[in-house]
Design an enzyme around this catalytic site. Structure first.
Site, PDB file in Angstrom:
ATOM      1  NE  ARG A 122      -4.080  -1.967   1.928  1.00  0.00           N
ATOM      2  CZ  ARG A 122      -4.004  -3.040   2.705  1.00  0.00           C
ATOM      3  NH1 ARG A 122      -3.065  -3.125   3.614  1.00  0.00           N
ATOM      4  NH2 ARG A 122      -4.863  -4.017   2.564  1.00  0.00           N
ATOM      5  CE  LYS A 144      -1.392  13.593 -14.250  1.00  0.00           C
ATOM      6  NZ  LYS A 144      -1.814  14.134 -15.561  1.00  0.00           N
ATOM      7  CD  GLU A 191       5.889  16.083 -22.499  1.00  0.00           C
ATOM      8  OE1 GLU A 191       5.165  17.055 -22.187  1.00  0.00           O
ATOM      9  OE2 GLU A 191       5.420  14.959 -22.757  1.00  0.00           O
ATOM     10  CD  GLU A 243      -4.805  16.120 -14.959  1.00  0.00           C
ATOM     11  OE1 GLU A 243      -3.616  15.768 -14.886  1.00  0.00           O
ATOM     12  OE2 GLU A 243      -5.545  15.811 -15.913  1.00  0.00           O
ATOM     13  NE  ARG A 248      -0.037  16.615 -12.482  1.00  0.00           N
ATOM     14  CZ  ARG A 248       0.702  15.834 -11.720  1.00  0.00           C
ATOM     15  NH1 ARG A 248       0.501  15.815 -10.430  1.00  0.00           N
ATOM     16  NH2 ARG A 248       1.650  15.083 -12.238  1.00  0.00           N
ATOM     17  CG  HIS A 255       0.097  15.243 -23.331  1.00  0.00           C
ATOM     18  ND1 HIS A 255       0.798  16.408 -23.588  1.00  0.00           N
ATOM     19  CD2 HIS A 255       0.986  14.398 -22.755  1.00  0.00           C
ATOM     20  CE1 HIS A 255       2.036  16.268 -23.161  1.00  0.00           C
ATOM     21  NE2 HIS A 255       2.183  15.055 -22.654  1.00  0.00           N
ATOM     22  CG  HIS A 259      -2.357  10.266 -24.789  1.00  0.00           C
ATOM     23  ND1 HIS A 259      -2.953  10.606 -23.603  1.00  0.00           N
ATOM     24  CD2 HIS A 259      -1.026  10.348 -24.563  1.00  0.00           C
ATOM     25  CE1 HIS A 259      -2.019  10.875 -22.697  1.00  0.00           C
ATOM     26  NE2 HIS A 259      -0.843  10.727 -23.259  1.00  0.00           N
ATOM     27  CG  HIS A 271       4.865  10.693 -24.682  1.00  0.00           C
ATOM     28  ND1 HIS A 271       3.501  10.682 -24.845  1.00  0.00           N
ATOM     29  CD2 HIS A 271       5.126  11.657 -23.753  1.00  0.00           C
ATOM     30  CE1 HIS A 271       2.956  11.589 -24.045  1.00  0.00           C
ATOM     31  NE2 HIS A 271       3.918  12.195 -23.374  1.00  0.00           N
TER      32      HIS A 271
HETATM   33  N1  GLY Z   1       2.797  15.034 -17.541  1.00  0.00           N
HETATM   34  C1  GLY Z   1       1.605  15.661 -17.123  1.00  0.00           C
HETATM   35  C2  GLY Z   1       1.443  15.702 -15.636  1.00  0.00           C
HETATM   36  O1  GLY Z   1       2.324  15.297 -14.927  1.00  0.00           O
HETATM   37  O2  GLY Z   1       0.424  16.134 -15.154  1.00  0.00           O
END
Ligand code: GLY
Length: 369
Positions: A122, A144, A191, A243, A248, A255, A259, A271
């Site tokens: 966990r 993330k 990026e 987010e 965020r 993206h 994607h 990517h």
């Molecule tokens: N790469 C986008 C984020 O970390 O929110």
């Protein structure tokens, strides 16, 4: 030439250390945040004999009983089975709740190992040690983690399973960029351009001025570039860690398109390459509703191309397939495609009012048919 940037989120505050030679001191960095007898080092297999060996030796010098394993860094490996392999290694080596996981590699390794750390017992300590420019400027910071899921059609649906799990430290060694393959290197620059577009026009100016120094991978220029990007990302993540607001979400500029391009595996895009084309597609939509000017679009396309990135698709992917992938993106809400659109430079906004016609026209403008 080094820099330390603090990321303050509700779940954790941690340092991002940017320091030439940092991999050789990785053990000290890990011990500073996760002192324990054991650690699990997970390395991109293409660097396991080089940076992996340096990292493992450093962990041993810092008195870790350092178990290690390697992963293939391919989108097709970024799946739940690979996370299970990391968990099985943790079980085999007897890792405990305070034993850190250390991810050494690019965004794929960071995402897989991050998710493994978030879910093993966990949640255990995690140190991200990114070795690609893309992971340094973006993926390793902000917590993330996650994996892709294969749709029965064969398309990979990106990052559908995951968790927010902030690392305990991010250790960035800009010297590893000297040996990064060129295609990987330029992916990170996409990026960086994204960050400039959403938050800092001065970074766009700086990148335009530094094209030659970036191209020759000047260590000081790259350290400054990484630090500027980490500062932008740290501020955004601190404001909206999970987010939940549209702060965020702005980091997803380009993206949703990217994607969709990546889901068409025959295009063979990495990517960062897909993001570069996605930024241009998003700018076309933004221009169609007068959020940005044609001059802005031409300027950004010029910069991306000068950095060695694609600004259109390598083959004419089918618009219907791309639209379908965009509709399945996890950013879809109530069936409407939510797009982050730039405008003016240095700002971006989440919108759900772009018409399907405008999106199709943008896909056509980047070479879809
Ligand atoms: N790469 C986008 C984020 O970390 O929110």
């Amino acid at each position: 030439m080094s820099a330390t940037i603090q990321v303050r989120t509700q779940s954790r505050a941690y340092d991002v250390v940017i320091e030439p030679g940092a991999i050789d001191r990785l053990g000290e960095h890990v011990r500073a945040v996760a002192p324990h007898r054991q650690s699990l080092l997970v390395v991109d297999q293409s660097i396991s004999g080089s940076h992996g060996a340096t990292a493992a030796a450093s962990l041993r010098r810092a008195a870790y009983d350092a178990s290690a394993m390697s992963l293939e860094a391919a989108e097709s490996s970024k799946v739940i089975d690979t996370v299970s392999r990391v968990h099985e290694a943790a079980l085999r080596h007897g890792l405990e709740r305070r034993s850190p996981f250390v991810a050494l590699g690019g965004g794929i390794v960071g995402d897989v190992v991050g998710f493994a750390a978030a879910t093993w017992l966990r949640g255990v300590p995690l140190v991200q040690c990114p070795t690609t420019l893309l992971a340094m400027v973006d993926a390793s910071v902000g917590g993330k983690t996650g994996v892709n899921v294969a749709h029965p059609s064969g398309e990979l649906r990106k990052n559908l399973v995951g968790a927010f799990w902030q690392p305990h430290r991010v250790v960035i060694d800009p010297l590893v960029l000297r040996t990064l393959p060129q295609r990987e290197f330029v992916c990170g620059l996409a990026e960086a351009v994204k960050h400039a577009l959403i938050a800092e026009p001065a970074l766009l100016d700086e990148m335009e001025r530094s094209i030659a120094a970036i191209e020759r991978r000047d260590p000081q220029t790259l350290t400054n570039l990484i630090a500027a990007n980490v500062r932008i990302k740290a501020a955004i993540v601190a404001a909206d860690e999970r987010e939940e607001r549209d702060v965020r979400a702005r980091l997803n500029l380009g993206h949703t398109f990217a994607h969709a391009f990546e889901s068409q595996t025959a295009l063979g895009l990495k990517h960062g390459e897909a993001v570069a084309i996605g930024l241009i597609a998003a700018m076309h939509v933004a221009q169609s509703i007068e959020l940005i000017s044609r001059t802005d679009l031409t300027r950004v396309a010029g910069l991306l191309a000068a950095l060695g990135l694609p600004v259109s698709l390598p083959a004419p992917a089918e618009i219907a397939r791309l639209m379908s992938a965009m509709r399945h993106d996890k950013k879809v809400q109530d069936g409407r495609i939510r797009l982050v659109l730039p405008g003016p430079i240095g700002q971006a906004h989440v919108r759900d009012d772009a018409s399907p016609d405008a999106v199709e026209a943008a896909l056509r403008a980047v070479g879809a048919a």
